[in-house]
Design a protein around this motif. Structure first.
Motif: not given
Lengths: 640, 378
Positions: A330, A332, A458, A552-553, A556, A574
């Motif tokens: 992701p 981010g 995301q 970026a996660q 979740s 992250d």
């Protein structure tokens, strides 16, 4: 028992003897006539047939493998060359029992016993008179072991061959790739004539993509051999006329990659898992392509052992995985300047208009909170400020206004969701979601909430570090993008003529208002200024850096949980991201950094980019750490 | 005229002198001349077949000299004495064969050498002479054609050493020795009925033998029938030798220019397979010339045997002459692919010592026996 007495009859005996002698004499003549008849058959009737056979018996075609082309970096430094190595070879037609020979070689440790079945199959697939390499590189001890027992292994020999050598070891391994022994599968794809005598083939990276250029064409020479297959230079006293065709060496290739910058990039990533790609935005030339951890390609060219390979393959840090090309993450917050550009281009927002950030965003008619990374909110922010502080709420709203289709269109134009077309294989396309995509993949409609989180990079969106580097290069060049490439020139092996390959310009992104580039670039410049999310990266730099951080996660959080780095397993932390170009006013280098589970883009990934900028722009290759923050300075903001 | 006449008479005098010398030495001129031609031919070919190996070549000359000395010496021995020593020689030979069996030297995987001080020799070579001499000795004062009982005894005389040698294992020599003995019986007038019966029995034994053979032995037989089955293994010798001969053609590739021989595709090129070198380098004509020379030797020897007056002399001489033929036939047949590969050298040409000395002894004896009879007669 009565015994008949016979009297010796001398005359009769002599007559008998002469009769027998004459009979024997005639028999002798007849039998020798049979032999003569046979000789006549062989030498006169079938003379041509046997002449052909004897010709085939003595003249043999011996392949002359070409020298593999060299690979040079941007400054003409050789980063892939050929050095002599001793290899163990087996000539199938000279070995009566291949399986037994291999097992005996395994017993004295010259061949791995686990490889015996594979080698046997390889030997069966090879041509009978061509030597098959059993082991590409022998140590002095191996050579000594073999030398004393060579007589036990007819048909097995030690040959000096040129072997690929990467003087920088694991530096740039993911760009270069490696060569390794030709496998059964390879044999199905290649022209056996061109590879006669070659023992290796490019397996990955440039070595694979540019295999045709680098390999060259095999030559051959006719050699006079004796029954043992040994070369002899004359037949009795008469010299023999023999043909030779010299091999055509492989072409040399020149890269835009600067090995010194590359080394800085890999050193700065050391200890992490991640990737750093640096691209010259004016040409698309890749200056550095790092994926860490890396591996030593020399292990492959010299014949990697099964346990060595297993340890590379099973390493949790996956050193063989090319994160730069194949890792989809992701992106981010690094997408925020590009989202802003989309907002400007579609006239969805006025850059000077402010939005109030109170720490979360809600869609109309929904109670769900989309949280900002800054719990208390950023207050009133305009577009530039939103980029500089990485305000999530601003971009949640912007994405919602744009809608996923326009986001998809704008981001696709910047190269997301499709391979960049770099000149090495294995690149992944990432993912730029759309309504159409979701319908096809999940048979579901697109929800507005999914657009909101795409606004901060995301959700479904995935990008490779290379795509990020390419996108930031396009931004730096204000829409005049180039396809990323490693090879910039090829030198013909025969003529020594260097053919420079022109940069491959992509269709420029024509904005209705070219001034919009300036807006987002100013936002990116503010990122490295006081109050920006990466102000530390600019500290002490003599050039201006335009950048964007990202975090970026991986995992979740629930609606009301708070992310606590120390409490989360290291591999669920992250990813840290950072994109940048410099000098901001006349960009020479665009960089994307990704550090897996690295935490925060501004504090972890940004200093790595700074070191690469210093190396490339200022020639500072030593590991000078970014100066520590001056006393009394505010602590680094925790940036999303 | 006078001058010419004088020269002619000088030449005649030289000829007469040399023939007188030959006679005094109990030597046969025509046989010696044919042999000399074979030897010269052999040395010429051997130089090329050894790959211009000078030490091997001079070595061969030394052995030839030894063989000639043996020939000349044996020719001086009175035939009566030879007749008398026959049983002693045979008995000694059998004892030595037994000695080899107990503690002989192993060479090339077979136990056939006996070391006596500096000498290393094969008692089986001795038996090549001993067996026919013993057979002839046994038969010489018995009425001929031999009775069935005598034939049985002689077959026993042959079988004992032949079986020991076959066990060494040296099948080639065993067969040569057996054939030398059987030839004596044949020349003694073995009844045609018995011969036919024997051959029939032998033919009938083939399927039985096949049934009892080991796999590898069957393999060898099949290999002879079709050498291409195993071109790099057992059939290799035969195939390479036929390629050598066939590629030679009518006139050959030229001396020292045979690729099969020079590049060592031809195995045993200087020993058992030297006939293939002749075929490759000197062609069909070279081979026919050599066969012609051999036929001269055999024919002359048979003629000499038939002229002998004494039964013992006839049988021994005839057997030696025909054994010489067996050598030539088996070797050329094997090299040209019509006989299986057995280790039989080409007489007076193949590199190697023992067989040549034995042949020298045999021919010496032949001359001694045949010539002295004639002297007595005249």
């Amino acid at each position: 028992m009565p015994r008949s007495v016979r009297i010796k009859d001398h005359w009769g005996e002599q007559r008998l003897f002469i009769g027998r002698t004459i009979f024997a004499g005639i028999a002798a003549v007849v039998l020798l006539l049979v032999v003569m008849g046979r000789l006549f058959w062989l030498q006169v009737v079938r003379h041509d047939y046997f002449t052909d056979l004897s010709q085939g018996n003595r003249v043999r075609l011996e392949p002359l493998p070409p020298d593999r082309g060299l690979i040079y970096d941007k400054n003409g430094v050789v980063i892939a060359e050929n050095t002599p190595a001793f290899q163990l070879e087996l000539t199938p037609e000279q070995v009566t029992n291949v399986g037994d020979t291999l097992r005996r070689l395994a017993a004295i440790g010259l061949v791995e016993s686990g490889q015996v079945p594979a080698l046997e199959r390889l030997i069966r697939a090879a041509r009978k008179f061509e030597a098959v390499p059993l082991r590409l590189s022998l140590s002095d001890a191996d050579i000594a072991t073999f030398a004393v027992r060579q007589f036990e292994f007819p048909g097995v020999e030690i040959q000096t061959r040129l072997a690929r050598w990467y003087p920088y070891g694991d530096i740039a391994a993911h760009a270069l790739g490696y060569v390794a022994a030709i496998s059964e599968d390879d044999l199905k794809h290649i022209n056996a004539d061109e590879y006669a005598g070659s023992s290796v083939i490019g397996k990955l990276g440039l070595e694979n993509t540019y295999e045709e250029q680098l390999h060259g064409t095999a030559g051959f020479r006719q050699v006079l051999v004796n029954a043992q297959g040994r070369h002899v230079d004359r037949l009795g006293s008469a010299p023999v006329k023999l043909d030779t065709r010299q091999p055509r060496a492989g072409n040399d290739i020149f890269l835009g990659l600067d090995i010194k910058v590359q080394r800085v990039a890999e050193e700065s990533l050391a200890g992490h898992r991640g990737a750093l790609i640096a691209i010259d935005p004016t040409t698309g030339d890749v200056v550095a392509l790092a994926s860490v951890p890396s591996f030593d390609p020399n292990k492959f060219t010299r014949g990697i052992s099964t346990p060595e390979y297993a340890s590379l393959r099973d390493d949790l840090d996956r050193p063989l995985f090319n994160r730069a090309l194949r890792g989809a993450y992701p992106p981010g917050s690094t997408v925020k300047p590009m989202m802003a550009l989309a907002g400007l281009e579609y006239n969805a927002i006025d850059p000077r208009a402010t939005r109030f950030c109170r720490g979360y965003f809600t869609l109309p008619g929904s109670s769900r909170h989309y949280r900002d990374w800054k719990k208390e909110g950023h207050g009133n922010v305009d577009m530039r400020r939103a980029i500089a502080t990485s305000c999530d709420v601003y971009f949640y709203g912007l994405a919602d206004v744009l809608g996923i289709e326009r986001v998809h269109e704008a981001m696709s134009a910047l190269g997301f969701g499709k391979p960049t077309g770099i000149d090495i294989v294995g690149e992944r396309p990432g993912l730029m979601p759309s309504e159409e995509w979701k319908r096809q993949t999940y048979k579901q409609a697109w929800y507005p909430g999914e657009t909101v989180i795409v606004g901060i990079g995301q959700g479904y969106m995935l990008a490779t570090p290379l795509q990020l580097a390419h996108a930031v290069a396009v931004v730096a060049a204000r829409g005049h993008g180039f396809r990323p490439r490693l090879v910039t020139a090829v030198r013909d092996a025969m003529t020594r003529e260097v053919k420079t390959l022109p940069p491959i310009a992509e269709p420029p992104i024509a904005l209705t208002d070219p001034g919009n580039w300036q807006v987002i670039i100013e936002g990116m410049e503010m990122v490295t200024e006081a109050g920006g999310t990466a102000s530390a990266v600019q500290r002490g730099a003599s050039y201006k850096i335009a950048a964007k951080t990202g975090t970026a996660q991986v995992f979740s959080l629930g609606q009301n949980e708070k992310y606590n780095a120390s409490a989360v397993d290291e591999r669920l932390r992250d990813h840290a991201l950072f994109i940048a170009f410099a000098p901001a006013e006349a960009p020479k280098l665009a960089i994307a950094v990704l550090v897996e589970n690295g935490g925060h883009g501004g504090s972890v990934a940004a200093p790595m980019a700074r070191r690469v900028f210093d190396a490339f722009l200022l020639g500072k290759y030593d590991a000078a750490p970014v100066p520590p923050p001056p006393k009394g300075a505010p602590p680094e903001p925790q940036v999303n | 005229m006078l001058y010419d006449d004088g020269e002619n008479s000088t030449a005649r005098r030289t000829l007469t002198a040399s023939s007188r010398l030959l006679r005094r030495l109990h030597l046969d001129g025509p046989l010696l001349a044919a042999l000399a031609a074979v030897v010269a031919f052999g040395l010429f070919v051997l130089f090329s077949a050894t790959g211009e190996n000078m030490p091997m070549w001079t070595n061969q000359i030394e052995r030839l000299a030894l063989a000639i000395v043996a020939l000349v010496l044996l020719a001086q021995v009175p035939p009566a004495w030879l007749k008398r020593v026959s049983p002693i020689l045979y008995a000694a030979g059998v004892l030595l064969l037994l000695a080899v069996m107990v503690h002989g030297d192993v060479g090339k995987g077979a136990q056939r050498w006996l070391v006596l001080g500096p000498l290393r020799f094969q008692p089986s070579e001795l038996m090549k002479l001993g067996v026919p001499m013993m057979c002839a000795w046994y038969l010489h004062d018995r009425p001929l054609p031999p009775s069935l009982r005598d034939v049985t005894v002689v077959l026993g005389i042959i079988a004992v050493p032949a079986l020991i040698i076959a066990k060494q294992p040296d099948l080639g020599t065993a067969l040569l020795i057996a054939s030398a003995g059987i030839l004596v019986v044949f020349l003694a007038g073995l009844s045609t009925v018995v011969i036919v019966l024997g051959l029939t029995l032998l033919g009938g034994a083939v399927p039985v033998a096949w049934h009892f053979m080991h796999d590898y032995q069957r393999q060898r037989v099949l290999m002879f029938l079709d050498p291409s089955q195993d071109p790099l293994g057992a059939g290799y010798h035969s195939i390479q030798s036929q390629i050598a001969i066939g590629s030679g053609g009518l006139f050959g590739k030229g001396w020292m220019n045979g690729s099969q021989a020079q590049l060592e595709f031809l195995p045993e090129r200087s020993t058992d397979f030297i006939f293939a070198v002749i075929g490759e380098e000197l062609g069909l004509l070279g081979q026919l010339l050599l066969i012609g020379l051999y036929l001269t030797v055999i024919g002359r020897a048979l003629y000499m045997a038939s002229e002998a007056q004494d039964t013992y002399a006839r049988l021994v001489c005839g057997s030696f002459a025909l054994t010489f033929f067996v050598y030539v036939f088996v070797n050329t047949g094997m090299v040209s692919g019509i006989l299986p590969v057995v280790g039989v050298p080409l007489p007076f040409i193949s590199y190697g010592g023992t067989a040549m000395v034995t042949l020298g002894l045999a021919l010496g004896m032949l001359m001694s026996i045949a010539k002295s009879k004639r002297l007595v007669q005249s």
